[in-house]
Enzyme design. Structure first.
Site, PDB file in Angstrom:
ATOM      1  N   ASP A  56      40.503  45.105 108.816  1.00  0.00           N
ATOM      2  CA  ASP A  56      40.665  44.077 106.812  1.00  0.00           C
ATOM      3  C   ASP A  56      41.263  44.676 105.879  1.00  0.00           C
ATOM      4  O   ASP A  56      41.725  45.455 105.734  1.00  0.00           O
ATOM      5  CB  ASP A  56      39.246  43.951 106.478  1.00  0.00           C
ATOM      6  CG  ASP A  56      38.721  43.016 107.581  1.00  0.00           C
ATOM      7  OD1 ASP A  56      39.473  42.639 108.633  1.00  0.00           O
ATOM      8  OD2 ASP A  56      37.453  42.541 107.024  1.00  0.00           O
ATOM      9  N   HIS A 201      39.087  49.272 108.523  1.00  0.00           N
ATOM     10  CA  HIS A 201      39.874  48.986 106.881  1.00  0.00           C
ATOM     11  C   HIS A 201      41.490  49.108 107.770  1.00  0.00           C
ATOM     12  O   HIS A 201      41.790  50.644 107.735  1.00  0.00           O
ATOM     13  CB  HIS A 201      39.413  48.858 106.265  1.00  0.00           C
ATOM     14  CG  HIS A 201      38.166  48.476 106.276  1.00  0.00           C
ATOM     15  ND1 HIS A 201      37.031  48.425 106.913  1.00  0.00           N
ATOM     16  CD2 HIS A 201      38.143  47.145 105.317  1.00  0.00           C
ATOM     17  CE1 HIS A 201      36.216  47.962 106.408  1.00  0.00           C
ATOM     18  NE2 HIS A 201      36.820  46.528 105.245  1.00  0.00           N
TER      19      HIS A 201
END
Length: 327
Positions: A56, A201
């Site tokens: 993400d 991430h």
């Protein structure tokens, strides 16, 4: 309804159901796997020893290239839920992700953490603005992941209109966007299960070095493989496409995509989950009514779509009625 009932008999308790409802609604928004407000895909089948990796908040000029190198070295495919604004800023990274065979998901245009607290129009603007960026690269993501995995009532109608669906996750390290990467791999390996969608991430760590972050990713991959968990592309884990070419954009075909997405799991849901209780009751009522339905000649029996199971019960009563062929 319960509050109204209590208002009539126990007025002092009438507020309790409303308070409980408000609490449940608030908590549900912040639980990424929750389907309280809309259908959410947060994991694959628990029967298969496979997981998927998702990244993400990128792309990031420092982290994303290193992540792509790691994935290429391991022969793995992942899904990157990109922020539209960042994709505009680093187009070469978006192209690198696509050229390496990975898929893109929509993670809103600006990644405003409290986007779901805004109205439907604001949510749609964010999703559409990001889609416009991704179409410039020749792709149209079907999967949307809300910022921080937070959901709310306005999200579903927006996704339906755009022909998209919501994908969250069921396994994360609580890294707060790579602000807490110490023992990241260990925390995930403690929680991962067959079918898990793992949240990571590809953003620059706040305190630790980039090498430390990549080391955690490497340890995670090794740990998953040591447990016999195959790392699969997200489309394979979920059994549905994550993105399309922009020439086959889903907008305007929302209904078809919505029902096509349900098709793979419809029979299991209807006959092997709690929904089957109502299906069995419906079928029992239908069979009990059959003699009455065919008591007189020349009756026309109208059957709705999706009732193939009922036509098998009709056949013995209808002889050679051609109208039974409703294919």
């Amino acid at each position: 309804q319960l509050s109204l009932l209590l208002l009539a008999f126990r007025p002092e308790l009438a507020l309790l159901p409303l308070l409980l409802f408000a609490l449940v609604s608030a908590v549900a928004s912040f639980r990424p796997p929750s389907r309280y407000y809309l259908p959410v895909l947060s994991r694959g089948s628990r029967t298969e020893k496979a997981v998927s990796l998702t990244f993400d908040d990128g792309p990031d000029p420092l982290v994303t290239p290193r992540v792509l190198e790691l994935l290429a070295r391991r022969g793995l495919r992942a899904t990157f839920f990109l922020v539209g604004r960042k994709a505009e800023s680093y187009p070469e990274l978006v192209r690198a992700i696509l050229e390496a065979g990975h898929t893109l998901g929509n993670h809103s245009y600006s990644h405003f953490p409290f986007l779901m607290l805004k109205g439907r129009k604001a949510i749609r603007r964010e999703v559409e603005a990001a889609q416009a960026v991704f179409r410039s690269f020749g792709v149209a993501p079907l999967a949307f992941r809300p910022p921080a995995g937070v959901t709310a009532p306005p999200l579903w109608p927006v996704l339906l209109r755009l022909g998209m669906f919501c994908v969250n996750f069921d396994c994360r390290a609580g890294d707060v966007g790579n602000r807490r990467i110490r023992n990241l791999a260990h925390r995930i390996l403690k929680r991962v299960r067959p079918g898990s969608i793992v949240l990571l991430h590809d953003t620059a760590p706040a305190k630790e070095s980039l090498d430390r972050l990549l080391g955690e990713f490497e340890t995670l991959v090794e740990g998953l493989e040591a447990r016999g968990l195959e790392i699969r592309p997200l489309a394979s884990l979920l059994g549905r496409e994550i993105m399309q070419s922009s020439g086959t954009t889903p907008e305007g075909h929302a209904a078809a995509l919505f029902y096509d997405g349900l098709a793979a799991t419809y029979d299991h849901e209807q006959f092997f989950t709690a929904v089957s209780m109502s299906r069995r009751a419906e079928l029992a009522l239908f069979e009990a009514a059959l003699p009455r339905l065919f008591r007189k000649a020349d009756h026309v029996l109208e059957i709705g779509a999706g009732t193939g199971i009922f036509t098998t019960r009709l056949a013995p009563h209808c002889g050679e009625v051609e109208a039974l062929d409703i294919s």
